[in-house]
Design an enzyme around this catalytic site. Structure first.
Site: not given
Ligand code: G6P
Ligand code: MG
Length: 217
Positions: A8-10, A16, A44, A113-114, A144, A168-169
């Site tokens: 996952d990224l954020d 982030t 998240k 990542s989403a 997710k 993942e976090d």
């Molecule tokens: C990740 C983050 C979420 C965020 C989603 C969409 O999954 O954990 O907090 O809402 O991405 O991100 P975006 O940059 O497309 O709004």
């Molecule tokens: Mg995350």
């Protein structure tokens, strides 16, 4: 056998998750909806529009489709000003060395990542070359906790789910990894991430040796 790591990224590679939190908090409070870190856990890993729906529901607020789009766009603008300042110094401790270790060991790596901002963030972090594949969040139909993004990541690096580990976090993210039938590494609080197979409170603890030891247990 371990052949790939799907990140996952954020909140995993860089913090982030904090910027998403700050941007949503501002939006919620502008709408008069109380917003704290406990509530934020629910957001998240959840897509932009779905996150907005969850916040509006919490505040019992109904907005027109047009107004929702406007609010979401405004949150994203706020988020984008925050990520503009990202540099490689913002990588979480040990993440880059773990990615390098994985590549050196011949493992495949992918990003699941989403976030539609994922590409911009990994470029600013200068880790694009350490990822064999990045799933395009815009093409993922079921977010997710559905496993789609992790299964797509595995497919893009040519592996079966059982050969991959997910990191993942988010609660929704750990659920997605488990639903994909992968070993789940949770980064963060062991209580909120109790469904993970291994929880680390600090990314520094993520090493290939430690991971292999957990996999063999
Ligand atoms: C990740 C983050 C979420 C965020 C989603 C969409 O999954 O954990 O907090 O809402 O991405 O991100 P975006 O940059 O497309 O709004
Ligand atoms: Mg995350």
């Amino acid at each position: 056998q371990l052949k790939g790591i799907i990140f996952d990224l954020d909140g995993v590679i860089t913090d982030t998750a904090e910027y998403h939190y700050l941007a949503w908090k501002q939006l919620a409070e502008d709408l008069g909806i109380p917003f704290d870190r406990t509530f934020n856990e629910k957001l998240k890993g959840i897509s932009r529009m779905e996150s907005l729906e969850i916040i509006l529901e919490e505040g019992n607020i109904t907005l027109s489709e047009e107004e929702k789009q406007r609010q979401a766009a405004q949150k994203n603008e706020h988020y984008k000003t925050m990520i503009e300042k990202i540099t490689p110094d913002d990588l979480l401790p040990g993440v880059k060395s773990f990615m390098e270790e994985a590549k050196a060991a011949g493992l495949k790596t992918a990003l699941a990542s989403a976030s539609k901002n994922a590409q911009a963030v990994i470029e600013r972090l200068e880790v694009t070359h350490l990822l064999d594949s990045v799933v395009d969040a815009a093409t993922v139909k079921q977010g997710k906790p559905h496993p789609e993004v992790f299964l797509r990541a595995a497919e893009q690096i040519g592996l079966n789910a059982s050969e991959c580990v997910g990191v993942e976090d988010a609660q929704a993210g750990v659920k997605a990894i488990k639903a994909a039938d992968m070993f789940a590494v949770g980064v963060g609080d062991p209580v909120s991430l109790q469904e993970a197979d291994w929880v680390i409170q600090d990314t520094k603890l993520l090493t290939l040796d430690a991971l292999k030891e957990k996999l063999n247990k």
